[in-house]
Design a protein around this motif. Structure first.
Motif, PDB file in Angstrom:
ATOM      1  N   ARG A  60      18.359   6.130 -30.791  1.00 35.41           N
ATOM      2  CA  ARG A  60      18.803   7.466 -30.381  1.00 35.41           C
ATOM      3  C   ARG A  60      17.731   8.089 -29.512  1.00 35.41           C
ATOM      4  NH1 ARG A  60      22.532  10.930 -31.402  1.00 35.41           N
ATOM      5  NH2 ARG A  60      23.350   9.673 -33.107  1.00 35.41           N
ATOM      6  N   THR A  62      16.134  11.317 -27.940  1.00 40.44           N
ATOM      7  CA  THR A  62      16.166  12.732 -28.284  1.00 40.44           C
ATOM      8  C   THR A  62      14.986  13.427 -27.612  1.00 40.44           C
ATOM      9  OG1 THR A  62      16.244  14.293 -30.136  1.00 40.44           O
ATOM     10  CG2 THR A  62      15.049  12.242 -30.542  1.00 40.44           C
ATOM     11  N   THR A  89      22.431   5.853 -28.383  1.00 37.17           N
ATOM     12  CA  THR A  89      23.033   7.183 -28.476  1.00 37.17           C
ATOM     13  C   THR A  89      21.985   8.214 -28.047  1.00 37.17           C
ATOM     14  OG1 THR A  89      22.287   7.531 -30.739  1.00 37.17           O
ATOM     15  CG2 THR A  89      24.393   6.435 -30.483  1.00 37.17           C
ATOM     16  N   ALA A  90      22.416   9.475 -27.958  1.00 47.71           N
ATOM     17  CA  ALA A  90      21.463  10.526 -27.591  1.00 47.71           C
ATOM     18  C   ALA A  90      21.841  11.807 -28.309  1.00 47.71           C
ATOM     19  CB  ALA A  90      21.456  10.742 -26.084  1.00 47.71           C
ATOM     20  N   THR A  91      20.867  12.694 -28.414  1.00 48.00           N
ATOM     21  CA  THR A  91      21.119  14.028 -28.953  1.00 48.00           C
ATOM     22  C   THR A  91      20.726  15.025 -27.883  1.00 48.00           C
ATOM     23  OG1 THR A  91      20.682  13.345 -31.217  1.00 48.00           O
ATOM     24  CG2 THR A  91      20.477  15.668 -30.762  1.00 48.00           C
ATOM     25  N   SER A  92      21.620  15.990 -27.616  1.00 50.64           N
ATOM     26  CA  SER A  92      21.391  16.925 -26.504  1.00 50.64           C
ATOM     27  C   SER A  92      21.931  18.294 -26.878  1.00 50.64           C
ATOM     28  CB  SER A  92      22.156  16.396 -25.279  1.00 50.64           C
ATOM     29  OG  SER A  92      22.267  17.377 -24.288  1.00 50.64           O
ATOM     30  N   LEU A 110      24.983   4.418 -22.286  1.00 51.90           N
ATOM     31  CA  LEU A 110      24.972   5.317 -23.451  1.00 51.90           C
ATOM     32  C   LEU A 110      26.344   5.231 -24.130  1.00 51.90           C
ATOM     33  CD1 LEU A 110      23.114   7.513 -24.802  1.00 51.90           C
ATOM     34  CD2 LEU A 110      24.476   9.212 -23.582  1.00 51.90           C
ATOM     35  N   ILE A 113      27.107  10.617 -27.798  1.00 47.08           N
ATOM     36  CA  ILE A 113      26.123  11.705 -27.707  1.00 47.08           C
ATOM     37  C   ILE A 113      26.425  12.713 -28.809  1.00 47.08           C
ATOM     38  CG2 ILE A 113      27.399  13.158 -26.042  1.00 47.08           C
ATOM     39  CD1 ILE A 113      24.600  13.427 -24.569  1.00 47.08           C
ATOM     40  N   ALA A 144      31.678  15.226 -22.298  1.00 47.20           N
ATOM     41  CA  ALA A 144      31.374  14.093 -23.189  1.00 47.20           C
ATOM     42  C   ALA A 144      32.669  13.450 -23.677  1.00 47.20           C
ATOM     43  CB  ALA A 144      30.540  14.572 -24.374  1.00 47.20           C
ATOM     44  N   LEU A 149      32.075   9.534 -24.502  1.00 50.93           N
ATOM     45  CA  LEU A 149      30.801   9.449 -25.244  1.00 50.93           C
ATOM     46  C   LEU A 149      31.122   9.825 -26.691  1.00 50.93           C
ATOM     47  CD1 LEU A 149      28.428  11.033 -22.571  1.00 50.93           C
ATOM     48  CD2 LEU A 149      28.372   8.667 -23.392  1.00 50.93           C
TER      49      LEU A 149
END
Ligand code: SAM
Length: 314
Positions: A60, A62, A89-92, A110, A113, A144, A149
Protein backbone atom coordinates in the motif's frame (compact mmCIF):
# COMPACT_ATOMS: atom_id res chain seq x y z
CA UNK A 1 7.90 -14.59 6.58
CA UNK A 2 7.09 -15.26 10.21
CA UNK A 3 7.99 -12.87 13.02
CA UNK A 4 9.01 -13.93 16.53
CA UNK A 5 5.32 -14.38 17.47
CA UNK A 6 4.59 -16.57 14.42
CA UNK A 7 2.63 -13.85 12.66
CA UNK A 8 2.82 -14.09 8.88
CA UNK A 9 4.14 -10.71 7.69
CA UNK A 10 3.05 -10.19 4.10
CA UNK A 11 1.82 -6.59 3.91
CA UNK A 12 3.99 -3.51 3.42
CA UNK A 13 2.72 0.03 3.84
CA UNK A 14 5.12 2.40 2.11
CA UNK A 15 4.95 6.12 2.79
CA UNK A 16 6.20 7.76 -0.39
CA UNK A 17 6.11 11.29 1.03
CA UNK A 18 5.41 13.13 4.24
CA UNK A 19 4.07 16.12 2.30
CA UNK A 20 0.31 16.62 2.20
CA UNK A 21 -2.00 19.02 0.39
CA UNK A 22 -4.32 19.08 3.45
CA UNK A 23 -3.57 19.79 7.09
CA UNK A 24 -6.00 17.82 9.24
CA UNK A 25 -5.49 18.81 12.86
CA UNK A 26 -5.41 15.26 14.24
CA UNK A 27 -3.08 13.90 11.59
CA UNK A 28 -0.50 16.44 10.54
CA UNK A 29 2.53 18.01 12.04
CA UNK A 30 4.66 20.94 11.04
CA UNK A 31 7.99 19.17 10.73
CA UNK A 32 7.55 16.97 7.70
CA UNK A 33 10.41 16.01 5.43
CA UNK A 34 10.64 17.94 2.18
CA UNK A 35 10.78 16.41 -1.31
CA UNK A 36 14.59 16.40 -1.37
CA UNK A 37 14.70 13.96 1.55
CA UNK A 38 12.32 11.47 -0.08
CA UNK A 39 13.39 8.25 -1.72
CA UNK A 40 13.32 8.30 -5.52
CA UNK A 41 11.17 5.95 -7.61
CA UNK A 42 14.15 3.64 -8.26
CA UNK A 43 15.01 3.45 -4.56
CA UNK A 44 11.41 2.63 -3.69
CA UNK A 45 11.41 -0.13 -6.30
CA UNK A 46 14.63 -1.63 -4.94
CA UNK A 47 13.32 -1.65 -1.37
CA UNK A 48 9.93 -3.10 -2.33
CA UNK A 49 11.66 -5.80 -4.38
CA UNK A 50 13.73 -6.86 -1.37
CA UNK A 51 10.59 -6.97 0.79
CA UNK A 52 8.82 -9.14 -1.78
CA UNK A 53 11.76 -11.54 -1.69
CA UNK A 54 11.22 -11.64 2.10
CA UNK A 55 7.56 -12.65 1.68
CA UNK A 56 5.63 -9.41 1.20
CA UNK A 57 2.63 -9.96 -1.11
CA UNK A 58 0.65 -6.77 -0.71
CA UNK A 59 1.83 -3.17 -1.02
CA UNK A 60 0.00 0.00 0.00
CA UNK A 61 1.40 3.37 -1.02
CA UNK A 62 0.56 6.04 1.50
CA UNK A 63 1.89 9.27 2.98
CA UNK A 64 1.51 12.28 3.57
CA UNK A 65 -0.49 12.41 0.39
CA UNK A 66 0.88 10.07 -2.28
CA UNK A 67 -0.77 12.05 -5.08
CA UNK A 68 1.39 15.11 -4.37
CA UNK A 69 4.27 13.14 -5.87
CA UNK A 70 4.55 14.00 -9.57
CA UNK A 71 6.21 10.62 -10.17
CA UNK A 72 3.56 8.48 -8.44
CA UNK A 73 2.61 6.84 -11.74
CA UNK A 74 6.27 5.97 -12.36
CA UNK A 75 6.56 4.51 -8.84
CA UNK A 76 3.54 2.30 -9.50
CA UNK A 77 4.83 1.25 -12.91
CA UNK A 78 8.13 0.26 -11.34
CA UNK A 79 6.70 -1.75 -8.44
CA UNK A 80 4.18 -3.37 -10.79
CA UNK A 81 7.10 -5.11 -12.54
CA UNK A 82 8.08 -6.93 -9.33
CA UNK A 83 7.34 -10.62 -9.57
CA UNK A 84 5.50 -12.06 -6.58
CA UNK A 85 3.69 -8.88 -5.58
CA UNK A 86 -0.01 -9.75 -5.65
CA UNK A 87 -1.62 -6.43 -4.83
CA UNK A 88 -0.74 -2.73 -5.19
CA UNK A 89 -3.07 -0.28 -3.48
CA UNK A 90 -2.91 3.29 -2.21
CA UNK A 91 -4.46 5.51 0.42
CA UNK A 92 -5.32 9.09 -0.55
CA UNK A 93 -7.45 12.00 0.54
CA UNK A 94 -8.84 11.93 -3.01
CA UNK A 95 -8.58 15.69 -3.52
CA UNK A 96 -6.12 15.43 -6.42
CA UNK A 97 -7.77 12.38 -7.95
CA UNK A 98 -9.27 13.30 -11.32
CA UNK A 99 -10.67 11.06 -14.04
CA UNK A 100 -7.37 11.38 -15.92
CA UNK A 101 -5.13 10.65 -12.92
CA UNK A 102 -7.32 7.75 -11.76
CA UNK A 103 -7.15 6.22 -15.24
CA UNK A 104 -3.37 6.71 -15.39
CA UNK A 105 -2.85 5.14 -11.95
CA UNK A 106 -4.97 2.15 -12.92
CA UNK A 107 -3.08 1.74 -16.20
CA UNK A 108 0.22 1.90 -14.29
CA UNK A 109 -0.84 -1.05 -12.13
CA UNK A 110 -2.68 0.35 -9.13
CA UNK A 111 -5.49 -2.06 -8.26
CA UNK A 112 -7.47 -0.20 -5.58
CA UNK A 113 -7.49 3.03 -3.66
CA UNK A 114 -8.80 3.95 -0.21
CA UNK A 115 -10.06 7.49 0.18
CA UNK A 116 -10.04 9.27 3.53
CA UNK A 117 -13.05 11.44 4.23
CA UNK A 118 -14.00 12.71 7.68
CA UNK A 119 -17.04 14.84 6.85
CA UNK A 120 -19.80 14.97 4.28
CA UNK A 121 -20.49 18.59 5.15
CA UNK A 122 -18.50 21.02 2.94
CA UNK A 123 -17.92 23.62 5.65
CA UNK A 124 -16.88 21.10 8.24
CA UNK A 125 -14.69 19.26 5.74
CA UNK A 126 -12.93 22.55 5.07
CA UNK A 127 -12.43 23.11 8.81
CA UNK A 128 -11.13 19.61 9.58
CA UNK A 129 -8.75 19.56 6.63
CA UNK A 130 -7.51 23.13 6.88
CA UNK A 131 -9.06 24.30 3.61
CA UNK A 132 -9.99 21.19 1.60
CA UNK A 133 -12.96 21.22 -0.78
CA UNK A 134 -15.48 18.41 -0.35
CA UNK A 135 -16.42 18.63 -4.05
CA UNK A 136 -12.87 17.67 -5.01
CA UNK A 137 -13.06 14.49 -2.91
CA UNK A 138 -16.49 13.61 -4.27
CA UNK A 139 -15.11 13.96 -7.79
CA UNK A 140 -12.15 11.82 -6.71
CA UNK A 141 -14.51 9.10 -5.45
CA UNK A 142 -16.40 9.19 -8.73
CA UNK A 143 -13.13 9.03 -10.69
CA UNK A 144 -11.93 6.04 -8.65
CA UNK A 145 -15.20 4.17 -9.29
CA UNK A 146 -15.16 4.95 -13.01
CA UNK A 147 -11.51 3.85 -13.29
CA UNK A 148 -12.36 0.59 -11.42
CA UNK A 149 -9.96 1.32 -8.56
CA UNK A 150 -12.27 -0.95 -6.62
CA UNK A 151 -13.51 -2.25 -4.21
CA UNK A 152 -13.42 1.34 -2.95
CA UNK A 153 -13.03 2.01 0.76
CA UNK A 154 -13.88 5.38 2.28
CA UNK A 155 -12.06 5.78 5.60
CA UNK A 156 -13.60 8.08 8.22
CA UNK A 157 -12.22 8.97 11.65
CA UNK A 158 -14.98 10.19 13.93
CA UNK A 159 -14.03 12.49 16.81
CA UNK A 160 -16.23 13.50 19.72
CA UNK A 161 -17.47 17.06 19.43
CA UNK A 162 -16.03 17.43 15.93
CA UNK A 163 -17.80 15.09 13.50
CA UNK A 164 -19.34 12.31 15.63
CA UNK A 165 -22.81 13.52 14.66
CA UNK A 166 -22.12 12.35 11.08
CA UNK A 167 -22.05 8.59 11.66
CA UNK A 168 -25.58 8.23 10.30
CA UNK A 169 -24.76 10.34 7.23
CA UNK A 170 -21.79 8.11 6.46
CA UNK A 171 -23.90 5.00 6.94
CA UNK A 172 -26.49 6.43 4.55
CA UNK A 173 -23.68 7.08 2.08
CA UNK A 174 -22.73 3.40 2.25
CA UNK A 175 -26.35 2.40 1.71
CA UNK A 176 -26.58 4.42 -1.49
CA UNK A 177 -23.12 3.95 -3.00
CA UNK A 178 -21.05 0.91 -4.03
CA UNK A 179 -18.35 1.59 -1.44
CA UNK A 180 -17.35 0.40 2.02
CA UNK A 181 -17.33 3.23 4.54
CA UNK A 182 -14.90 2.20 7.27
CA UNK A 183 -14.91 3.89 10.65
CA UNK A 184 -11.38 4.00 12.06
CA UNK A 185 -10.99 4.73 15.74
CA UNK A 186 -8.87 7.76 16.55
CA UNK A 187 -5.39 6.77 17.71
CA UNK A 188 -3.46 8.88 20.18
CA UNK A 189 -0.95 10.46 17.82
CA UNK A 190 0.29 13.98 17.29
CA UNK A 191 -1.76 16.99 18.33
CA UNK A 192 -4.62 14.83 19.57
CA UNK A 193 -2.08 12.78 21.50
CA UNK A 194 -4.37 11.90 24.37
CA UNK A 195 -6.92 10.36 21.98
CA UNK A 196 -9.72 11.57 24.24
CA UNK A 197 -11.95 12.42 21.30
CA UNK A 198 -12.18 8.74 20.33
CA UNK A 199 -15.60 7.38 19.37
CA UNK A 200 -15.59 3.63 20.16
CA UNK A 201 -16.88 1.73 17.15
CA UNK A 202 -19.13 -0.36 19.40
CA UNK A 203 -21.17 2.81 20.08
CA UNK A 204 -21.86 3.32 16.37
CA UNK A 205 -22.70 -0.34 15.81
CA UNK A 206 -25.06 -0.43 18.79
CA UNK A 207 -27.14 2.36 17.24
CA UNK A 208 -27.62 0.35 14.03
CA UNK A 209 -28.79 -3.11 15.12
CA UNK A 210 -30.14 -3.91 11.65
CA UNK A 211 -26.58 -4.15 10.27
CA UNK A 212 -25.66 -7.73 9.34
CA UNK A 213 -22.08 -9.04 9.44
CA UNK A 214 -20.68 -9.74 5.99
CA UNK A 215 -19.81 -13.41 5.76
CA UNK A 216 -16.23 -14.21 4.84
CA UNK A 217 -14.75 -10.77 5.58
CA UNK A 218 -11.08 -11.20 4.83
CA UNK A 219 -9.06 -12.41 7.81
CA UNK A 220 -6.07 -10.45 6.57
CA UNK A 221 -7.79 -7.11 7.08
CA UNK A 222 -8.67 -5.58 10.43
CA UNK A 223 -12.02 -4.23 9.24
CA UNK A 224 -15.15 -6.02 10.43
CA UNK A 225 -17.73 -5.38 7.70
CA UNK A 226 -21.53 -5.11 7.83
CA UNK A 227 -24.29 -4.48 5.35
CA UNK A 228 -28.08 -4.59 5.18
CA UNK A 229 -30.80 -5.63 2.77
CA UNK A 230 -30.93 -3.63 -0.47
CA UNK A 231 -27.78 -1.72 0.31
CA UNK A 232 -25.30 -0.86 -2.44
CA UNK A 233 -22.34 -0.71 -0.10
CA UNK A 234 -21.08 -1.77 3.33
CA UNK A 235 -19.80 -0.28 6.55
CA UNK A 236 -16.64 -1.50 8.19
CA UNK A 237 -15.26 -0.99 11.67
CA UNK A 238 -11.53 -0.79 12.35
CA UNK A 239 -10.99 -0.66 16.10
CA UNK A 240 -7.29 -0.42 16.95
CA UNK A 241 -8.06 0.86 20.45
CA UNK A 242 -11.16 -0.96 21.69
CA UNK A 243 -10.52 -4.23 19.83
CA UNK A 244 -6.80 -4.41 19.28
CA UNK A 245 -5.79 -6.65 16.40
CA UNK A 246 -2.02 -6.82 17.05
CA UNK A 247 -2.21 -10.61 17.45
CA UNK A 248 -3.07 -10.96 13.78
CA UNK A 249 -1.00 -8.02 12.52
CA UNK A 250 0.55 -8.85 9.16
CA UNK A 251 2.15 -5.50 8.31
CA UNK A 252 5.31 -3.47 8.48
CA UNK A 253 6.00 0.06 7.28
CA UNK A 254 8.63 1.96 5.37
CA UNK A 255 8.79 5.71 5.85
CA UNK A 256 9.51 8.23 3.10
CA UNK A 257 13.19 8.50 4.10
CA UNK A 258 13.59 4.75 3.73
CA UNK A 259 13.45 3.67 7.35
CA UNK A 260 11.59 0.53 8.34
CA UNK A 261 9.06 0.80 11.15
CA UNK A 262 7.96 -2.67 12.28
CA UNK A 263 5.00 -1.51 14.39
CA UNK A 264 2.89 1.65 14.55
CA UNK A 265 3.46 1.73 18.29
CA UNK A 266 7.23 1.52 18.15
CA UNK A 267 9.81 4.25 17.65
CA UNK A 268 12.46 1.76 16.66
CA UNK A 269 13.33 2.56 13.06
CA UNK A 270 15.86 0.72 10.89
CA UNK A 271 17.42 2.70 8.03
CA UNK A 272 17.31 0.83 4.71
CA UNK A 273 18.69 3.48 2.37
CA UNK A 274 22.38 2.60 2.94
CA UNK A 275 21.74 -0.93 1.56
CA UNK A 276 19.71 -0.06 -1.53
CA UNK A 277 22.30 -1.35 -3.97
CA UNK A 278 23.11 -4.49 -1.98
CA UNK A 279 20.00 -6.66 -2.12
CA UNK A 280 21.38 -9.48 0.03
CA UNK A 281 22.29 -7.09 2.83
CA UNK A 282 18.98 -5.25 2.42
CA UNK A 283 17.08 -8.53 2.79
CA UNK A 284 19.13 -9.48 5.84
CA UNK A 285 18.33 -6.17 7.54
CA UNK A 286 14.63 -6.46 6.61
CA UNK A 287 14.41 -10.04 7.90
CA UNK A 288 16.02 -9.11 11.22
CA UNK A 289 13.63 -6.18 11.70
CA UNK A 290 10.58 -8.31 10.80
CA UNK A 291 11.68 -11.11 13.08
CA UNK A 292 11.95 -8.64 15.96
CA UNK A 293 8.59 -6.96 15.31
CA UNK A 294 7.18 -6.01 18.73
CA UNK A 295 4.18 -7.77 20.16
CA UNK A 296 1.92 -4.75 19.63
CA UNK A 297 1.05 -1.17 20.44
CA UNK A 298 -0.13 0.17 23.77
CA UNK A 299 -2.24 3.06 22.51
CA UNK A 300 -4.92 2.22 25.03
CA UNK A 301 -2.50 3.46 27.72
CA UNK A 302 -2.19 6.91 26.19
CA UNK A 303 -0.12 8.92 23.77
CA UNK A 304 1.59 6.79 21.15
CA UNK A 305 4.62 8.84 20.30
CA UNK A 306 5.85 12.27 19.41
CA UNK A 307 5.13 11.73 15.74
CA UNK A 308 1.99 12.05 13.64
CA UNK A 309 0.45 9.63 11.15
CA UNK A 310 1.24 12.11 8.38
CA UNK A 311 4.94 11.60 9.06
CA UNK A 312 4.89 7.80 9.33
CA UNK A 313 2.19 7.05 6.79
CA UNK A 314 -1.30 6.18 7.92
N1 SAM B 1 -3.16 11.45 2.72
C1 SAM B 1 -3.64 10.11 2.68
C2 SAM B 1 -5.06 10.04 3.23
O1 SAM B 1 -5.62 11.07 3.57
O2 SAM B 1 -5.59 8.95 3.26
C3 SAM B 1 -2.78 9.08 3.37
C4 SAM B 1 -2.16 9.41 4.67
S1 SAM B 1 -3.25 9.65 6.04
C5 SAM B 1 -2.06 9.75 7.32
C6 SAM B 1 -3.96 8.04 6.21
C7 SAM B 1 -5.07 7.90 7.18
O3 SAM B 1 -4.60 8.09 8.50
C8 SAM B 1 -6.22 8.86 7.01
O4 SAM B 1 -7.39 8.09 6.79
C9 SAM B 1 -6.32 9.56 8.33
O5 SAM B 1 -7.64 9.82 8.69
C10 SAM B 1 -5.69 8.54 9.25
N2 SAM B 1 -5.23 9.13 10.51
C11 SAM B 1 -4.43 10.17 10.70
N3 SAM B 1 -4.22 10.43 12.00
C12 SAM B 1 -4.94 9.50 12.66
C13 SAM B 1 -5.17 9.21 14.04
N4 SAM B 1 -4.60 9.93 15.00
N5 SAM B 1 -5.96 8.17 14.35
C14 SAM B 1 -6.55 7.42 13.38
N6 SAM B 1 -6.37 7.63 12.07
C15 SAM B 1 -5.59 8.66 11.71
Amino acid sequence: MLDQFSRQINYLRFSVTQRCNLSCGYCGNQNCLSAKDELGAYEIQQIVQAFVKCGIKKLRLTGGEPLVRADLTEIIERVATIEGLDEITATSNGVLLTHDSAKALKAAGLQRINISLDSLNPLRYKEITGGGKLDDVMNGIDAALVASLTPLHINAVLMKGINDDEADDFIRFARKNPVTVRFIELMPFGPNGDGEAIVPNSEILARHPYLLPVEGSSKSQPSVDYTAKNWQGKVGFISPITEKFCDSCNRVRVLSDGSLLPCLGSENKTPLKPFIDDEQKLMEVIKTAIREKPTGHHFERGCAAGYSLQSIGG
